[in-house]
Design a protein around this motif. Structure first.
Motif, PDB file in Angstrom:
ATOM      1  N   SER A  90      10.881  59.062  67.998  1.00  0.00           N
ATOM      2  CA  SER A  90       9.478  59.649  68.174  1.00  0.00           C
ATOM      3  C   SER A  90       8.452  58.693  68.959  1.00  0.00           C
ATOM      4  O   SER A  90       8.537  57.406  68.883  1.00  0.00           O
TER       5      SER A  90
ATOM      6  N   SER B 146       7.655  62.082  72.603  1.00  0.00           N
ATOM      7  CA  SER B 146       9.044  62.841  71.860  1.00  0.00           C
ATOM      8  C   SER B 146       8.300  62.848  70.339  1.00  0.00           C
ATOM      9  O   SER B 146       7.345  62.175  70.065  1.00  0.00           O
ATOM     10  N   VAL B 147       9.057  63.890  69.633  1.00  0.00           N
ATOM     11  CA  VAL B 147       8.796  63.868  68.383  1.00  0.00           C
ATOM     12  C   VAL B 147       9.836  63.541  67.686  1.00  0.00           C
ATOM     13  O   VAL B 147      11.103  63.472  67.861  1.00  0.00           O
ATOM     14  N   LYS B 148      10.000  63.271  66.188  1.00  0.00           N
ATOM     15  CA  LYS B 148      11.020  63.009  65.215  1.00  0.00           C
ATOM     16  C   LYS B 148      11.851  64.336  65.340  1.00  0.00           C
ATOM     17  O   LYS B 148      11.367  65.479  65.170  1.00  0.00           O
TER      18      LYS B 148
END
Length: 82
Positions: free
Chosen positions: A34, A57-59
């Motif tokens: 992330s 971005s994310v997890k």
């Protein structure tokens, strides 16, 4: 005799399917990933405007999270003519 062999094969196959039907959870170690900058674009040569998105971005475990847009990013797109 042939019917008994067919039943034996069918029962063996059924037992095999039942034994393979177990659910198990596999926990794989993954990098978080992330916070990385993601640049996504769609550019055509038909004279129409292109679209470029710059996000973070994310997890992978955050299934409900959306990518966080980065505002005021400067993106320069050029070809061999400048």
């Amino acid at each position: 005799m042939m019917i008994k062999i067919k039943k034996l094969i069918a029962c063996s196959f059924l037992a095999f399917l039942v034994s393979c039907g177990e659910d198990s959870v596999i926990d794989l170690p993954m990098n978080d990933g992330s916070g990385k900058i993601v640049i996504e674009g769609n550019i055509t040569d038909d004279g129409d405007h292109g679209i470029v998105k710059v996000t973070r971005s994310v997890k992978i475990s955050d299934v409900k999270s959306e990518y966080k847009p980065i505002s005021n990013a400067k993106v320069v797109i050029s070809d061999n003519h400048g």
